[in-house]
Write a protein that holds these residues in place. Structure first.
Motif, PDB file in Angstrom:
ATOM      1  N   THR A  38      68.169  61.315  67.215  1.00  0.00           N
ATOM      2  CA  THR A  38      69.007  60.431  67.799  1.00  0.00           C
ATOM      3  C   THR A  38      69.478  59.453  66.717  1.00  0.00           C
ATOM      4  OG1 THR A  38      67.193  58.774  68.275  1.00  0.00           O
ATOM      5  CG2 THR A  38      67.868  60.053  69.940  1.00  0.00           C
ATOM      6  N   VAL A  39      70.827  58.940  67.224  1.00  0.00           N
ATOM      7  CA  VAL A  39      71.654  58.362  66.090  1.00  0.00           C
ATOM      8  C   VAL A  39      70.757  56.976  65.434  1.00  0.00           C
ATOM      9  CG1 VAL A  39      73.750  59.030  66.662  1.00  0.00           C
ATOM     10  CG2 VAL A  39      72.730  56.830  67.728  1.00  0.00           C
ATOM     11  N   ASP A  40      69.673  56.664  66.285  1.00  0.00           N
ATOM     12  CA  ASP A  40      68.975  55.308  65.788  1.00  0.00           C
ATOM     13  C   ASP A  40      67.549  55.876  65.450  1.00  0.00           C
ATOM     14  OD1 ASP A  40      68.249  55.919  68.576  1.00  0.00           O
ATOM     15  OD2 ASP A  40      68.330  53.870  69.132  1.00  0.00           O
ATOM     16  N   SER A  41      67.251  56.928  65.240  1.00  0.00           N
ATOM     17  CA  SER A  41      65.881  57.243  64.884  1.00  0.00           C
ATOM     18  C   SER A  41      65.666  56.713  63.688  1.00  0.00           C
ATOM     19  CB  SER A  41      66.015  58.935  64.523  1.00  0.00           C
ATOM     20  OG  SER A  41      66.310  59.746  65.644  1.00  0.00           O
ATOM     21  N   GLN A  42      64.133  56.469  63.636  1.00  0.00           N
ATOM     22  CA  GLN A  42      63.596  55.951  62.437  1.00  0.00           C
ATOM     23  C   GLN A  42      62.464  56.691  62.118  1.00  0.00           C
ATOM     24  OE1 GLN A  42      62.181  51.987  63.770  1.00  0.00           O
ATOM     25  NE2 GLN A  42      64.116  51.466  64.652  1.00  0.00           N
ATOM     26  N   HIS A  51      66.338  54.951  58.509  1.00  0.00           N
ATOM     27  CA  HIS A  51      66.872  54.578  59.709  1.00  0.00           C
ATOM     28  C   HIS A  51      67.895  55.352  60.077  1.00  0.00           C
ATOM     29  CE1 HIS A  51      63.878  51.523  60.213  1.00  0.00           C
ATOM     30  NE2 HIS A  51      64.276  51.238  58.663  1.00  0.00           N
ATOM     31  N   GLY A  52      68.323  56.061  61.192  1.00  0.00           N
ATOM     32  CA  GLY A  52      69.364  56.682  61.554  1.00  0.00           C
ATOM     33  C   GLY A  52      69.813  58.071  60.917  1.00  0.00           C
TER      34      GLY A  52
END
Length: 64
Positions: A38-42, A51-52
């Motif tokens: 996802t675009v906001d993965s950590q 991040h991201g």
């Protein structure tokens, strides 16, 4: 963006999902791998925090 296979998973679709993930990692293509997240993965790699997708691509580019 939607990509099959979709949950709930049976054994066949779960196996397909795992194989697609393995293929992405084995390609060593940071852009392809990052699209799986996802675009906001950590992520955390030891002391580095990622991040991201942009940072995932940068990290994998350095790594590979």
């Amino acid at each position: 963006m939607s990509r099959p296979p979709f949950p709930p998973f049976d054994i066949e679709s779960a196996t397909r999902k795992v194989r697609l993930a393995e293929d992405a990692w084995n390609s060593r293509n940071p852009e392809q791998v990052a699209r799986a997240y996802t675009v906001d993965s950590q992520w955390r790699n030891r002391v580095e925090f990622i991040h991201g997708r942009d940072e995932i691509v940068a990290f994998l580019t350095r790594k590979w």
